[in-house]
Design a protein around this motif. Sequence first.
Motif, PDB file in Angstrom:
ATOM      1  N   THR A 256       0.967  -1.325  -0.308  1.00 39.46           N
ATOM      2  CA  THR A 256       0.062  -0.261  -0.251  1.00 39.46           C
ATOM      3  C   THR A 256       0.842   0.836  -0.364  1.00 39.46           C
ATOM      4  O   THR A 256       1.501   1.500   0.649  1.00 39.46           O
ATOM      5  CB  THR A 256      -0.808   0.344   1.510  1.00 39.46           C
ATOM      6  OG1 THR A 256      -1.903  -1.435   0.963  1.00 39.46           O
ATOM      7  CG2 THR A 256      -1.938   1.144   1.227  1.00 39.46           C
TER       8      THR A 256
ATOM      9  N   PHE B 278      -8.004   3.156   0.156  1.00 36.44           N
ATOM     10  CA  PHE B 278      -8.258   3.919  -1.226  1.00 36.44           C
ATOM     11  C   PHE B 278      -7.625   4.813  -1.389  1.00 36.44           C
ATOM     12  O   PHE B 278      -6.933   5.692  -1.113  1.00 36.44           O
ATOM     13  CB  PHE B 278      -9.482   4.772  -1.066  1.00 36.44           C
ATOM     14  CG  PHE B 278     -10.503   3.847  -0.284  1.00 36.44           C
ATOM     15  CD1 PHE B 278     -11.465   3.090  -0.997  1.00 36.44           C
ATOM     16  CD2 PHE B 278     -10.624   3.359   1.250  1.00 36.44           C
ATOM     17  CE1 PHE B 278     -12.239   2.363  -0.958  1.00 36.44           C
ATOM     18  CE2 PHE B 278     -11.961   2.205   1.993  1.00 36.44           C
ATOM     19  CZ  PHE B 278     -12.446   1.728   0.783  1.00 36.44           C
ATOM     20  N   TYR B 279      -7.821   5.741  -3.284  1.00 37.33           N
ATOM     21  CA  TYR B 279      -7.015   6.484  -3.884  1.00 37.33           C
ATOM     22  C   TYR B 279      -8.180   7.102  -4.253  1.00 37.33           C
ATOM     23  O   TYR B 279      -8.927   6.904  -5.015  1.00 37.33           O
ATOM     24  CB  TYR B 279      -6.018   5.646  -4.675  1.00 37.33           C
ATOM     25  CG  TYR B 279      -5.070   6.501  -5.473  1.00 37.33           C
ATOM     26  CD1 TYR B 279      -4.460   7.482  -4.644  1.00 37.33           C
ATOM     27  CD2 TYR B 279      -5.347   6.611  -6.570  1.00 37.33           C
ATOM     28  CE1 TYR B 279      -3.745   8.656  -5.720  1.00 37.33           C
ATOM     29  CE2 TYR B 279      -4.681   7.851  -7.689  1.00 37.33           C
ATOM     30  CZ  TYR B 279      -3.862   9.081  -7.128  1.00 37.33           C
ATOM     31  OH  TYR B 279      -3.326   9.844  -7.989  1.00 37.33           O
TER      32      TYR B 279
ATOM     33  N   TRP C   3      -8.721   8.829  -7.152  1.00 40.37           N
ATOM     34  CA  TRP C   3      -8.200   8.632  -8.903  1.00 40.37           C
ATOM     35  C   TRP C   3      -8.922  10.039  -9.657  1.00 40.37           C
ATOM     36  O   TRP C   3      -7.855  10.280 -10.832  1.00 40.37           O
ATOM     37  CB  TRP C   3      -8.301   7.403  -9.537  1.00 40.37           C
ATOM     38  CG  TRP C   3      -9.821   6.959  -9.840  1.00 40.37           C
ATOM     39  CD1 TRP C   3     -11.091   6.888  -8.834  1.00 40.37           C
ATOM     40  CD2 TRP C   3     -11.256   7.529 -10.485  1.00 40.37           C
ATOM     41  NE1 TRP C   3     -11.924   6.599  -9.710  1.00 40.37           N
ATOM     42  CE2 TRP C   3     -12.363   6.921 -10.365  1.00 40.37           C
ATOM     43  CE3 TRP C   3     -10.329   8.236 -11.714  1.00 40.37           C
ATOM     44  CZ2 TRP C   3     -13.212   7.790 -11.493  1.00 40.37           C
ATOM     45  CZ3 TRP C   3     -11.107   8.442 -12.839  1.00 40.37           C
ATOM     46  CH2 TRP C   3     -13.107   7.821 -12.803  1.00 40.37           C
TER      47      TRP C   3
ATOM     48  N   CYS D 179     -13.182   8.088  -5.640  1.00 37.49           N
ATOM     49  CA  CYS D 179     -12.443   6.904  -5.100  1.00 37.49           C
ATOM     50  C   CYS D 179     -12.297   5.479  -5.547  1.00 37.49           C
ATOM     51  O   CYS D 179     -13.390   4.761  -5.751  1.00 37.49           O
ATOM     52  CB  CYS D 179     -12.652   7.075  -3.562  1.00 37.49           C
ATOM     53  SG  CYS D 179     -12.613   9.202  -2.711  1.00 37.49           S
ATOM     54  N   GLU D 180     -11.689   4.965  -5.725  1.00 43.87           N
ATOM     55  CA  GLU D 180     -12.080   3.929  -5.456  1.00 43.87           C
ATOM     56  C   GLU D 180     -10.702   2.611  -4.761  1.00 43.87           C
ATOM     57  O   GLU D 180      -9.300   3.186  -4.270  1.00 43.87           O
ATOM     58  CB  GLU D 180     -11.306   3.098  -7.034  1.00 43.87           C
ATOM     59  CG  GLU D 180     -12.248   3.862  -8.312  1.00 43.87           C
ATOM     60  CD  GLU D 180     -11.151   3.231  -9.560  1.00 43.87           C
ATOM     61  OE1 GLU D 180     -12.391   3.678 -10.295  1.00 43.87           O
ATOM     62  OE2 GLU D 180     -10.619   2.899  -9.104  1.00 43.87           O
TER      63      GLU D 180
ATOM     64  N   LEU E 192      -8.058   0.571  -3.805  1.00 45.18           N
ATOM     65  CA  LEU E 192      -5.975  -0.173  -4.361  1.00 45.18           C
ATOM     66  C   LEU E 192      -6.124  -1.365  -4.634  1.00 45.18           C
ATOM     67  O   LEU E 192      -6.772  -2.615  -3.702  1.00 45.18           O
ATOM     68  CB  LEU E 192      -4.907   0.623  -3.326  1.00 45.18           C
ATOM     69  CG  LEU E 192      -5.080   1.303  -3.012  1.00 45.18           C
ATOM     70  CD1 LEU E 192      -4.188   2.424  -1.890  1.00 45.18           C
ATOM     71  CD2 LEU E 192      -3.620   2.452  -4.363  1.00 45.18           C
TER      72      LEU E 192
ATOM     73  N   THR F 165      -5.909   0.779  -9.097  1.00 46.08           N
ATOM     74  CA  THR F 165      -7.029   0.885  -8.292  1.00 46.08           C
ATOM     75  C   THR F 165      -8.702  -0.407  -8.837  1.00 46.08           C
ATOM     76  O   THR F 165      -8.054  -0.158 -10.165  1.00 46.08           O
ATOM     77  CB  THR F 165      -7.910   2.057  -7.454  1.00 46.08           C
ATOM     78  OG1 THR F 165      -7.441   2.758  -9.201  1.00 46.08           O
ATOM     79  CG2 THR F 165      -7.054   2.915  -7.278  1.00 46.08           C
ATOM     80  N   TRP F 166      -9.185  -0.747  -8.497  1.00 45.98           N
ATOM     81  CA  TRP F 166     -10.308  -1.493  -8.836  1.00 45.98           C
ATOM     82  C   TRP F 166     -11.335  -0.105  -9.138  1.00 45.98           C
ATOM     83  O   TRP F 166     -11.431   0.475  -8.750  1.00 45.98           O
ATOM     84  CB  TRP F 166     -11.036  -2.274  -7.347  1.00 45.98           C
ATOM     85  CG  TRP F 166     -10.148  -3.919  -7.338  1.00 45.98           C
ATOM     86  CD1 TRP F 166      -9.504  -3.634  -6.494  1.00 45.98           C
ATOM     87  CD2 TRP F 166     -10.009  -4.879  -8.021  1.00 45.98           C
ATOM     88  NE1 TRP F 166      -8.686  -5.208  -5.881  1.00 45.98           N
ATOM     89  CE2 TRP F 166      -9.111  -5.760  -7.748  1.00 45.98           C
ATOM     90  CE3 TRP F 166      -9.717  -4.810  -9.356  1.00 45.98           C
ATOM     91  CZ2 TRP F 166      -8.620  -6.815  -8.195  1.00 45.98           C
ATOM     92  CZ3 TRP F 166      -9.589  -6.075  -9.843  1.00 45.98           C
ATOM     93  CH2 TRP F 166      -8.660  -6.935  -9.284  1.00 45.98           C
TER      94      TRP F 166
ATOM     95  N   ARG G 280     -14.958  -5.134  -8.684  1.00 45.80           N
ATOM     96  CA  ARG G 280     -13.627  -5.232  -9.338  1.00 45.80           C
ATOM     97  C   ARG G 280     -13.917  -5.847 -10.444  1.00 45.80           C
ATOM     98  O   ARG G 280     -13.593  -6.494 -11.318  1.00 45.80           O
ATOM     99  CB  ARG G 280     -12.912  -6.190  -8.093  1.00 45.80           C
ATOM    100  CG  ARG G 280     -12.404  -5.748  -7.153  1.00 45.80           C
ATOM    101  CD  ARG G 280     -11.861  -6.922  -6.141  1.00 45.80           C
ATOM    102  NE  ARG G 280     -12.934  -7.846  -5.814  1.00 45.80           N
ATOM    103  CZ  ARG G 280     -14.275  -7.343  -4.688  1.00 45.80           C
ATOM    104  NH1 ARG G 280     -14.160  -6.478  -4.516  1.00 45.80           N
ATOM    105  NH2 ARG G 280     -14.403  -8.663  -4.453  1.00 45.80           N
TER     106      ARG G 280
ATOM    107  N   LYS H 180      -8.939  -2.980 -13.673  1.00 47.26           N
ATOM    108  CA  LYS H 180      -8.437  -1.920 -12.724  1.00 47.26           C
ATOM    109  C   LYS H 180      -7.637  -0.821 -13.624  1.00 47.26           C
ATOM    110  O   LYS H 180      -7.580  -0.694 -14.861  1.00 47.26           O
ATOM    111  CB  LYS H 180      -6.707  -3.307 -12.839  1.00 47.26           C
ATOM    112  CG  LYS H 180      -6.952  -4.168 -12.005  1.00 47.26           C
ATOM    113  CD  LYS H 180      -5.235  -5.535 -11.757  1.00 47.26           C
ATOM    114  CE  LYS H 180      -5.314  -6.342 -11.199  1.00 47.26           C
ATOM    115  NZ  LYS H 180      -5.271  -7.324 -11.339  1.00 47.26           N
TER     116      LYS H 180
END
Lengths: 526, 231
Positions: free
Chosen positions: B86, B104-105, B107, B134-135, B137, B178-179, B191, B194
Amino acid sequence: MSRLRAIRSDERGIALTVAIFAIVLIGIFSAVLASAAIRLGDSSSADRDDKRALQAAQAGLSAAFHRLNAQGNVGLANLIDLSQLGVHLECIGLGPVNRLVGLDECPGPAAPGVDGDWEPAGTGTRFRYTVTPVLTGDGCDSPYVASAQDLVSQLTGTLDDLVVRGILRGPANNEDPLFLFRCITATGETLAPDGSVTARVRLQERVASPFGLVANIVGTDEVTVDGLGTVVSRPLGNAVNAAAGVIGTNGKLKVSNGAVVQTDLSHPDPSSSPVELSSGGTHLGQVVKHEPAWFLPRVSPGNSAASNNNGWTGCLNINLLLVHFTGCEYDATTKTLLIHGMSLAGVNSANVVTLRAGIHNYCRVVIDGGLLPTTVLSAQSRVFIDPDSCPASVPAAERGTLRINGRVLFVELGELTPYSGFFVKGTPPGGGPGVRIDGTGIADLQVLKASVYAPETTIEITNGAKVLGAYYGKRVDFKSGASYAALPVLSDLKLNLLGAVQQEYARSAWVQCRATPPVAGDEESC
Amino acid sequence: MRGSRLRALGPRLRALGADESGFTLIELLSAVIVTTIGVIALITTLDTSRELITYSEKREAAVHLAERELERIQALPYAQVALTATPVTASDAKDPAYYVTGSFYRWNQDPAQGEPSGGPAPRCSGSGAPAAACEPLVVNGGTDVGSAGTVDPTVSTVAQAGPTGGTRITLEVQRFVTWADDQCAACTSPRDYKRVTVAVKIGGRDGLSGIRGGAVKPVVLSTLVSQDRSL
């Protein structure tokens, strides 16, 4: 005269004049330099925006692929209603286009999604895409729509009620489209401060026909049936359409030494007397015309390195599930798959290997039935055999070969799963047939029900081997008491060729445009 | 009388015109001032242009590096498109890792619905809100992720030496996977594919700064990678 001389000799103000002149020169130079720097800055900004737009377009392609595949069986011949996916159909200048389901005209945009038709693709970028129906023709720029009727008739029905056309024809039924494809055009956009940047990516996934059943046996150069007891026949009591043919070739059908062929021959030039009988060979059937000449596209493994790599890592990791031990060996150094049915015969009377769904890739494959039958259960597995991938340690004559010996029984996992297909690329560099199915020493039944596609090499079926299924090769040779019987139901012969034979995943040239299009949202102005 | 005065004025003016005493100094001073102003302006322009050119060059290099890195990750087998660990959250809003919140990221750093425009977008909440931006990771060991991931989440630095030594261009590469949860009707998995985001920060001899020491936005490229590579 003297006044002029005085003026000339008067140097007052010359320094200032020179200084001002120098400043003007410097100013011009500075302006040019600044302009160049600004242009360079703009250029790098544009490059950044272009790349971001292109990646957004690429994301659009991925999304399109995923959504189409999420529908389930969405091969090129699948009949799907794309509007259910919120996907646009693109008419690409064809005027009215027949969709494969229902509608007669190219529809307008589907219900708006996020931000109209666009979908966000990351900070300041977005994408959208269009997908065409299944097309035939020369390419995305000059296509026509494949006949839904043709597609349906190729994939369903039985020999009783369908003409087995072999290769999909064009609308006029006398053309040779050879290829089916969809065109997916994804557009990515970067919302730059000084106007949007648009990138377009067009992908043409092309699959050469035959994409389903061709005929039961095709040897583009020649088909030979030789030796007493060697029989090629339709199933008894099946009223096969007379125009269908079970054997197809562009060369000769040679029947000799008491062999019997009980089916029609499909040939591009029946007037050339393509059947040669010798030494008691018998042909019970007609010669029917097939236009165009038989064409078997080359096998192109490696289109998807990720999935084709399944086979390289070992027997248990190649999606082969050993229900019972059968002596399955995978030799990673030679990229060879060996399945033996005799090594532990006492453990279980039914030696079974399940070829799980997926793509396998080998240098060579040997399936040896041994003393007890080896039953290979198949489930949409596609086995690629590629001599080009063989290491040097494999003898040249064994590279790119499929050998099936003895009592090997291929069955299917339920009625809904098509048989597995073997795809042999090229021909062994050491010579000899790429595929040999040999029934030597086996007194009772050997049935290979799988389909074999080996367009550049010879398929040899010999020594009492009994086969069903579909066999496509450069040559197909039946010898020494081998037998072949066509299956009565077309769907039984459905070779899972879709997406497997000469599949091209070509990304075409892309166009990008700087600045705001004259008409908002009109990327056609690019 | 008047005529004789006028006649006398002519020679006097001629004499005055011929008198150049002190003029050279004034002229020279004026010329020096003008030249100095011009040269200062020129130097300023040259310096700004040089900075602009250098910055453009750096950004160009950053774009190409980001593209190369993105293409490299895209070419990986699907299972390998996962982070090995992570990423660590950054406190600087200009750092791409600022948008990492736990697992989470964010994106999409455009303002989501209801968020104010201007300024850095807010980070994801601990539960990954707003969902549109947000998705989660994709990290080795996570849901639907094995241990095959090879994408390094740590910052890697690419430096280029200048012609006279020293570091001329420094680029810092960060990667995020991220998914993506596709909302299409047939896409039932959370999911589906990616999303790969590559951010490249621009640095150099002057550190991570832009023209006149201003802040430099990282170059961010993002795309989707699908397991489905054919129909």
